[in-house]
Write an enzyme that holds these catalytic residues in place. Structure first.
Site, PDB file in Angstrom:
ATOM      1  N   GLY A  78     -22.411  10.047 -36.814  1.00  0.00           N
ATOM      2  CA  GLY A  78     -23.058  10.234 -35.523  1.00  0.00           C
ATOM      3  C   GLY A  78     -23.506   8.906 -34.939  1.00  0.00           C
ATOM      4  N   HIS A 106     -26.356   7.326 -34.980  1.00  0.00           N
ATOM      5  CA  HIS A 106     -27.087   6.455 -35.902  1.00  0.00           C
ATOM      6  C   HIS A 106     -26.139   5.773 -36.873  1.00  0.00           C
ATOM      7  CE1 HIS A 106     -30.223   5.585 -39.097  1.00  0.00           C
ATOM      8  NE2 HIS A 106     -30.844   5.197 -38.005  1.00  0.00           N
ATOM      9  N   CYS A 107     -25.088   6.466 -37.267  1.00  0.00           N
ATOM     10  CA  CYS A 107     -24.158   5.958 -38.272  1.00  0.00           C
ATOM     11  C   CYS A 107     -23.364   4.748 -37.797  1.00  0.00           C
ATOM     12  CB  CYS A 107     -23.166   7.043 -38.681  1.00  0.00           C
ATOM     13  SG  CYS A 107     -23.924   8.577 -39.248  1.00  0.00           S
ATOM     14  N   ILE A 108     -23.217   4.578 -36.487  1.00  0.00           N
ATOM     15  CA  ILE A 108     -22.375   3.490 -35.984  1.00  0.00           C
ATOM     16  C   ILE A 108     -23.199   2.333 -35.440  1.00  0.00           C
ATOM     17  CG2 ILE A 108     -20.509   5.118 -35.527  1.00  0.00           C
ATOM     18  CD1 ILE A 108     -21.082   4.875 -32.548  1.00  0.00           C
ATOM     19  N   ARG A 150     -23.813   1.225 -39.783  1.00  0.00           N
ATOM     20  CA  ARG A 150     -25.040   1.628 -40.474  1.00  0.00           C
ATOM     21  C   ARG A 150     -24.859   1.538 -41.992  1.00  0.00           C
ATOM     22  NH1 ARG A 150     -30.177   1.820 -39.275  1.00  0.00           N
ATOM     23  NH2 ARG A 150     -29.344   2.196 -37.191  1.00  0.00           N
TER      24      ARG A 150
END
Length: 339
Positions: free
Chosen positions: A328, A330-332, A85
């Site tokens: 989290g 979304h971050c990956i 992300r």
């Protein structure tokens, strides 16, 4: 030609991810193994809905394949960390079939002393080359987790990221907004003062918005709601909700704020405050991949998302190992929209 960033709920061509490798984020073999298992679980969940391409460090493909299975595509590129992300491109479209990739400056979340970014700072261009789309370079130090758009001109930002001394010293709010709007096709920025408290720990991002608030559709925004007054985010989350309720979006609509109760757990096994959050989810074609925490509030959060996205199936994936590393679900993940 005008480009804009589509909202996450718009159709995707695929999802991009990056495979965890040995680095300062994963301090021992057990942590790295746990992270890889968690990343693989997210990749397999997303793959139920759309294609997934995993960027894998040289020499790590064989081990990754064992966990990812046959359905996840892999490409080898040099990596420092695994947060696609933030290191990947922000894809934008022109509404006429054209796709481009915004390449923000990446400097290890504000040049933090533990971070390395020699390779990660080049990943956005590598991905753009693989997709064969033009690159739109930016001079702004920024990450994908530090922005969230509604697709109709509104973007969420935080003071401690875009205006942080480690990222953009000397930039004014007006200068940041001008650059953001030019790259994303937005016209109105809503600023939150900071992120969740634990996001300022050693491996934190210093205030990413995608763990705090996220649009569910134009005019409707999800916000993290810590229910326990003992947690420092109790007051912070109330501040976020109040700020958002006091704003209109780019189309002049008063925002409808949906508060999503945080998990009940307050501290990790080391006695540190956690920033476990259901806001850090990922929308993909026909699905919602939602982090879970073996917590009584997991099903409450899943119910909120089912009501908001009745046309999508909600898939819960244990996100504790991802949050332990500083992010989290979304971050990956990073969406490549259909042009």
């Amino acid at each position: 030609m005008t480009f804009r960033m589509p909202p996450e709920w718009a159709p995707h061509e695929r999802t991009w991810m990056a495979w965890p490798g040995p680095n300062p984020t994963f301090t021992d073999g057990a942590e790295l193994a746990g992270a890889r298992a968690a990343w693989a679980a997210v990749a397999r969940a997303v793959r139920r809905y759309e294609p997934v391409t995993m960027v894998v460090g040289p020499g790590q493909a064989e081990g990754a394949r064992e966990l990812l299975g046959a359905d996840v595509e892999m490409v080898e590129r040099e990596l420092d960390d695994a947060w696609m992300r933030d290191i990947g491109p922000t894809f934008v479209t022109d509404g006429e079939g054209g796709l481009a990739a915004v390449d923000w400056v990446f400097n290890g979340w504000g040049a933090q002393d533990w971070a390395r970014w020699e390779h990660d700072s080049k990943i956005a261009r590598h991905v753009a080359d693989l997709v064969d789309v033009p690159v739109l370079p930016s001079t702004l130090v920024n990450e994908g987790g530090a922005i969230h758009v509604d697709g109709e001109g509104t973007v969420l930002l935080t003071d401690t990221v875009q205006l942080g001394a480690g990222r953009n010293p000397g930039w004014t709010r007006e200068q940041v907004e001008a650059e953001i709007h030019a790259r994303l096709g937005t016209g109105k920025a809503i600023w939150l003062p900071h992120g969740l408290s634990a996001d300022y720990g050693r491996y934190g991002t210093r205030g990413h918005v995608d763990i705090v608030a996220a649009f569910a559709r134009p005019g409707v925004v999800l916000v993290h709601s810590q229910q326990d007054p003992a947690h420092p985010d109790y007051e912070r989350s109330r501040t976020y909700a109040e700020i958002l309720r006091g704003h209109t979006d780019a189309r002049g609509r008063t925002l409808e704020v949906v508060e999503v109760p945080a998990p009940t757990v307050l501290k990790d096994e080391h006695g540190e405050w956690v920033d476990y959050s259901y806001i850090n989810h990922y929308l993909c074609n026909g699905g919602v991949v939602l982090g879970s925490f073996d917590d009584p509030h997991d099903e409450i959060a899943a119910g909120v998302f089912r009501r908001l996205f009745p046309e999508r199936r909600v898939t819960l994936v244990d996100a504790r190992a991802v949050f332990a590393a500083g992010g989290g679900v979304h971050c990956i993940t990073q969406q490549q929209p259909k042009a």
